[in-house]
Design an enzyme around this catalytic site. Structure first.
Site, PDB file in Angstrom:
ATOM      1  N   HIS A   1      -7.892   4.237   8.262  1.00 44.73           N
ATOM      2  CA  HIS A   1      -8.122   5.669   8.123  1.00 44.73           C
ATOM      3  C   HIS A   1      -9.506   5.974   8.670  1.00 44.73           C
ATOM      4  O   HIS A   1     -10.498   5.371   8.262  1.00 44.73           O
ATOM      5  CB  HIS A   1      -7.960   6.092   6.668  1.00 44.73           C
TER       6      HIS A   1
ATOM      7  N   LYS B   1       2.168  13.622  13.925  1.00 41.44           N
ATOM      8  CA  LYS B   1       1.934  12.226  14.285  1.00 41.44           C
ATOM      9  C   LYS B   1       2.491  11.903  15.660  1.00 41.44           C
ATOM     10  O   LYS B   1       3.371  12.580  16.178  1.00 41.44           O
ATOM     11  CB  LYS B   1       2.574  11.294  13.252  1.00 41.44           C
TER      12      LYS B   1
ATOM     13  N   ARG C   1       7.416   0.438  -1.820  1.00 36.66           N
ATOM     14  CA  ARG C   1       8.246   1.641  -1.717  1.00 36.66           C
ATOM     15  C   ARG C   1       9.653   1.310  -2.209  1.00 36.66           C
ATOM     16  O   ARG C   1      10.213   0.280  -1.832  1.00 36.66           O
ATOM     17  CB  ARG C   1       8.281   2.159  -0.285  1.00 36.66           C
TER      18      ARG C   1
ATOM     19  N   CYS D   1      -3.752   5.491   1.973  1.00 34.36           N
ATOM     20  CA  CYS D   1      -4.647   6.580   2.362  1.00 34.36           C
ATOM     21  C   CYS D   1      -5.334   7.288   1.189  1.00 34.36           C
ATOM     22  O   CYS D   1      -6.538   7.582   1.281  1.00 34.36           O
ATOM     23  CB  CYS D   1      -3.927   7.580   3.257  1.00 34.36           C
TER      24      CYS D   1
ATOM     25  N   ASP E   1      -3.616  -1.136   8.089  1.00 36.67           N
ATOM     26  CA  ASP E   1      -3.832   0.285   7.846  1.00 36.67           C
ATOM     27  C   ASP E   1      -5.275   0.683   8.104  1.00 36.67           C
ATOM     28  O   ASP E   1      -6.200   0.039   7.603  1.00 36.67           O
ATOM     29  CB  ASP E   1      -3.479   0.579   6.390  1.00 36.67           C
TER      30      ASP E   1
ATOM     31  N   HIS F   1      -4.785   8.792  10.332  1.00 35.94           N
ATOM     32  CA  HIS F   1      -4.059   7.646   9.782  1.00 35.94           C
ATOM     33  C   HIS F   1      -3.533   6.846  10.964  1.00 35.94           C
ATOM     34  O   HIS F   1      -2.983   7.415  11.910  1.00 35.94           O
ATOM     35  CB  HIS F   1      -2.856   8.100   8.951  1.00 35.94           C
TER      36      HIS F   1
ATOM     37  N   GLN G   1       0.551  -3.245   5.375  1.00 34.11           N
ATOM     38  CA  GLN G   1       0.231  -2.418   6.539  1.00 34.11           C
ATOM     39  C   GLN G   1      -1.130  -2.807   7.103  1.00 34.11           C
ATOM     40  O   GLN G   1      -2.076  -3.051   6.349  1.00 34.11           O
ATOM     41  CB  GLN G   1       0.210  -0.939   6.154  1.00 34.11           C
TER      42      GLN G   1
END
Length: 671
Positions: free
Chosen positions: A401, A482, A379, A350, A399, A528, A397
């Site tokens: 945005h 979320k 991570r 992000c 992912d 997100h 991910q």
């Protein structure tokens, strides 16, 4: 002595003799409730059934077949475990023993270098059953800090917990032992007492259905440099049937373990040379992954998303601006010092997507702007938490945005919910639960007002869809609330996969703007969103959901052709070539070993179709079709159809195969 009146959850009232307990209340309602009740909530506080009630109290009884009731059963059983261990291992020190999902554990420090072994579980369990048979009462007492340290003088781990609370005001509620300035304890016999907030069942006789499961190691207080303790895990349930069902599910889960199946099916591996939590994908696993990624790309391409790519690392300033270094540094890999600054492997995409947005001036006409990336992130998960693909250090991910105006926010979230559910259904999931995670008051950025607005937007989208959802207080990320979407798999387990987050904070921290219709500058709102969550975790869940028997459209090898004998190999090759030309992922295995063994091998590999070619098939251009058992239909009378079909024209099988894959693909794209 006058009677008292208490209120029940349905608004009714009940009159009881003075000095009545919550257990007396249960008995006055019915013998079944008296037997099922394990604790009570009195004026909003969970408490023991033996607590005396007062006039005007509001009382709700907690039964053993609820999540709260099972928590009480399991925590009470953990106490019995500690009591049994101290009886069998004189001098044993016990630390913490909380209830956990579906069970409990207790950590021990045994004297003289003694260790638990799997074969010791039966002996400990037998001692626990003896304690249960004695129907010992759980008797609560409360103590000052000084009194508690004296009471537990021979238990150094308990004393350390007390001293931490005393010196630093630490909150030990996670351990279920300490709350506030008063230490509560529960005594079963004169020889055994344990520190605990409670509540507990009235007597050990209520704990009939439990099972010890395994031995593990655990560092004291989760500190990797701390003393290694020995942890005993167990499970406890309200009935013999519930325990049996749970143990059966565990057996099924062990058969479906994605780590085991990934090895057996040659999908992927975790070479120790790479380090913990890092996977390599073998060709068969990579085929499935590519199908997942191709599907994701197609859905995003047709869904109005724009594709972006970002690097695997970035300078520290990016993560300082985003707040990750302040709130998430423990989950990031250590920094790398370069000649022009400090770099970090990115833990999420992000912040860099914000930089893409900020690369030039934006107009309201561009919004919603939906950026999508299959982005690799890293991570630093602790070694003890790693678990195959489900808890991993390097992953990808799906992912996105999305940058929107305030006016677009509600509609965009509603559309995202539809998108998420359609993707999950495409891969075979139909049972969903929804959770709305709200602000952690100790870990957040931004004002209360924007948090309230973001939370309300998510709530409105859930309500608009008519979805039931639970509130998870304080479980949000530091930058915004979320929605988490959990799926239930083929054996009833719940997995958290997809996430939608509303974020007013990163746009502010990165100074993102757009020019509105009024020619003024405004700040966008950022959503997100990950549908799979991560490719790796989603793949692991898929493996366990299907037990490795993927639907035909996802199977790495869809059809295997087996010649009966060497004389049939040329024709078998022709069959395989025609299938490949028709779009099938197909292989042919020569007749080096007997046909039966090759068919058994194919079944162990969980292939959808195995085609056998013999003399008659060569002459007639037919095949014998072996269908995977889970794909076999039923006869008119409801009995299972034969999983072997003989003399099937090859052209007919090819048409049938193509229709099956086309229908599955169409269903996935329109789910």
């Amino acid at each position: 002595m006058s009677n008292i009146t208490v209120s029940l959850p349905d608004g009714s009232e009940r009159e009881l003799p003075a000095e009545s307990t919550a257990l007396d209340l249960a008995a006055s309602i019915g013998s079944g409730l008296k037997k099922a009740a394990v604790a009570a909530t009195v004026n909003g506080v969970d408490t023991d059934l033996t607590r005396t009630l007062h006039d005007g109290d509001t009382v709700s009884l907690i039964t053993n077949d609820t999540d709260a009731g099972r928590h009480v059963l399991r925590h009470s059983t953990a106490h019995v475990l500690a009591q049994a261990v101290t009886q069998l291992y004189p001098g044993a020190k016990f630390s913490i023993g909380p209830a956990i999902e579906n069970g409990f554990y207790y950590d021990f420090d045994l004297p003289d270098g003694q260790t638990f072994h799997e074969e010791d579980l039966a002996r400990i369990e037998k001692q626990m059953k003896e304690i249960v048979k004695q129907n010992q009462p759980f008797i609560r007492s409360e103590h000052t800090m000084a009194e508690a340290k004296e009471l537990f003088a021979d238990q150094p781990y308990k004393v350390e917990i007390i001293e931490r609370v005393e010196s630093a005001g630490a909150d030990e509620l996670d351990a279920g032992e300490v709350s506030g300035d008063t230490i509560s304890a529960y005594r079963n016999t004169d020889e055994f007492v344990d520190m605990c907030v409670g509540p507990h069942v009235p007597t050990t006789g209520r704990l009939q259905h439990f099972k010890l499961q395994k031995v593990a190691g655990a560092h004291w207080r989760g500190n990797e440099s701390g003393k290694m303790l020995q942890r005993l895990y167990g499970t406890a349930w309200e009935s013999k049937q519930a325990l049996a069902e749970h143990l059966h599910q565990l057996e099924e889960a062990a058969k479906r373990d994605h780590r085991k199946l990934a090895t057996e099916l040659d999908l992927l591996s975790f070479p120790t040379e790479l380090g913990g939590g890092l996977a390599v994908w073998h060709p068969k696993g990579a085929i499935i992954r590519k199908l997942m990624e191709d599907y994701s790309r197609l859905r995003h391409e047709t869904g109005g998303y724009e594709f972006v790519y970002t690097p695997h690392l970035a300078k520290s300033g990016v993560f300082e601006t985003s707040g990750h270094l302040q709130w998430y540094e423990d989950g990031m890999y250590p920094p790398m010092e370069m000649d022009n600054g400090t770099y970090y492997m990115k833990p999420m995409n992000c912040p860099i997507h914000c930089l893409i947005y900020r690369s030039r001036q934006r107009s309201y006409r561009e919004l919603p702007l939906r950026l999508f990336e299959l982005g690799n992130v890293y991570r630093y998960e602790r070694a003890g938490t790693l678990h195959g693909l489900l808890r991993i250090r390097g992953f990808t991910q799906d992912d996105s945005h999305i940058f929107v105006t305030r006016e677009q926010l509600a509609d965009e979230i509603a559309g995202l919910l539809d998108f998420v559910l359609s993707v999950l259904r495409a891969f075979g999931f139909e049972d969903f639960t929804f959770n709305l995670s709200t602000k952690d008051p100790e870990k957040y950025v931004g004002s209360d007002e924007i948090w309230d607005e973001a939370t309300e937007a998510l709530r409105e989208a859930l309500d608009r869809h008519g979805l039931d959802y639970a509130i998870k207080e304080g479980d949000a990320a530091f930058y915004g609330p979320k929605i988490d979407i959990d799926v239930r798999d083929a054996i009833g387990r719940s997995w958290q996969l997809s996430t939608i987050q509303a974020d007013f904070n990163l746009p502010e921290r990165f100074e993102l703007e757009y020019v509105g219709a009024d020619n003024e500058r405004h700040q966008p709102i950022m959503l997100h969103r990950a549908l799979f969550g991560s490719i790796e975790r989603f793949f692991g869940v898929l493996v366990e959901h299907y037990a490795g028997a993927f639907p035909t459209w996802l199977s790495p090898i869809q059809v295997r052709v087996l010649p009966v004998a060497e004389a049939h190999e040329d024709h078998a090759n022709e069959v395989a070539e025609r299938l490949a030309a028709a779009g099938a992922r197909v292989d042919m295995v020569k007749a080096d070993v007997g046909l039966g063994k090759r068919i058994r091998t194919a079944k162990m590999e969980k292939l959808p179709y195995v085609l056998v070619v013999g003399d008659d098939d060569v002459a007639a251009d037919t095949v014998g079709v072996n269908v995977r058992v889970d794909m076999v239909g039923t006869n008119d009378d409801g009995t299972p159809a034969d999983d072997v079909e003989r003399d099937v024209p090859l052209d007919a099988f090819i048409e049938r195969f193509q229709n099956e894959v086309a229908d599955s693909t169409a269903a996935a794209l329109s789910a």
